[in-house]
Design a protein around this motif. Structure first.
Motif, PDB file in Angstrom:
ATOM      1  N   TYR A  43       0.582  -1.233  -0.104  1.00  0.00           N
ATOM      2  CA  TYR A  43       0.032  -0.354  -0.368  1.00  0.00           C
ATOM      3  C   TYR A  43       0.435   0.894  -0.142  1.00  0.00           C
ATOM      4  O   TYR A  43       2.004   1.654   0.426  1.00  0.00           O
ATOM      5  N   PRO A  44       0.249   2.332  -0.437  1.00  0.00           N
ATOM      6  CA  PRO A  44       0.759   3.555  -0.445  1.00  0.00           C
ATOM      7  C   PRO A  44       2.074   4.084   0.953  1.00  0.00           C
ATOM      8  O   PRO A  44       3.437   4.700   0.862  1.00  0.00           O
ATOM      9  N   GLN A 105       5.926   6.609   3.830  1.00  0.00           N
ATOM     10  CA  GLN A 105       6.219   4.380   4.503  1.00  0.00           C
ATOM     11  C   GLN A 105       6.228   5.001   6.072  1.00  0.00           C
ATOM     12  O   GLN A 105       7.456   5.246   5.980  1.00  0.00           O
TER      13      GLN A 105
END
Ligand SMILES: [Fe+2]
Length: 233
Positions: A43-44, A105
């Motif tokens: 996921y981002p 992230q």
């Protein structure tokens, strides 16, 4: 009136003296492997982790031979420090992979359930006094002093003063060239990279198996793989 403390968690770290001369080659190898890996599954807000993208055997890749050797040496030292008789075990790197954490992230909380010891090595860490490159956070799931389970949890926060007797987690800021070793079962996470550069690290999973004549006789030590029989072989 003393209060004594017992049962410490052993987290090992060392700053490898040859780190800077290996940095660029390791970085190039990681970036190339990411490029060659599977389609992104993260996921981002999740860092790119090689174990989810078909890049989980860097321990067999020649570009990583220096750091693999370092992991072997330091994990052996760590295990000796926690009392393991190295003459009774074989040690294996079971799996090893890169992690690329881009801006915003991180890595969610997890344990390395298939291993016994885990290690992380920081190849590249963004610097800058105002921004946080993300830390490795270990969680205190044992909570030995939490006399009523859940007292310090989010929805029952009646712990009056945070102190070292009720600490729920501890954080290690990443340092370039640093190797950290910890029990694989210790739950941990990596907080968000709040800089605008990438942070690159390597993760290693290590397994202990029995060795020698008595190898099959230990109740709680995995027998050596050469004593196993694969189904339908
Ligand atoms: Fe991890």
């Amino acid at each position: 009136m003393p209060i004594e403390t017992w049962f410490p968690l052993a987290i090992y770290y060392d700053d490898l003296p040859d780190a800077s001369e290996h940095q660029q080659a390791l970085l190039d190898a990681v970036m190339q492997l990411e490029h060659q890996g599977a389609e992104p599954r993260n996921y981002p807000e999740m860092a790119w982790t090689g174990d989810l993208h078909g890049v989980e055997q860097i321990h067999t890749h020649p570009a990583f031979s220096w750091i693999v050797k370092q992991v072997e040496l330091h994990v052996a030292t760590y295990l000796q420090e926690v009392g393991v008789d190295l003459s009774k075990v074989d040690l294996y790197i079971q799996r090893a992979w890169p992690i690329i954490s881009r801006p915003d992230q991180g890595v969610g909380a997890h344990c390395h359930n298939t291993a016994h010891v885990s290690a992380v090595y920081y190849i590249k860490v963004p610097t800058g006094e105002m921004s946080d490159p993300g830390s490795l956070v270990f969680f205190n799931d044992a909570r030995v002093n939490e006399v009523s389970p859940g007292l310090g949890s989010e929805n029952t926060d009646i712990v009056d003063a945070d102190n070292y007797l009720n600490q729920l987690d501890t954080a290690y800021a990443p340092v370039e060239g640093r190797l950290i070793i910890f029990p694989a079962k210790q739950r941990h996470a990596v907080t968000m990279n709040e800089t605008d550069e990438v942070r690159v690290s390597l993760s290693f999973d290590i397994v202990l198996t029995a060795t020698g004549k008595a190898a099959g006789a230990y109740e709680f030590l995995t027998p050596p793989p050469n004593q196993w029989r694969k189904f339908f072989a």
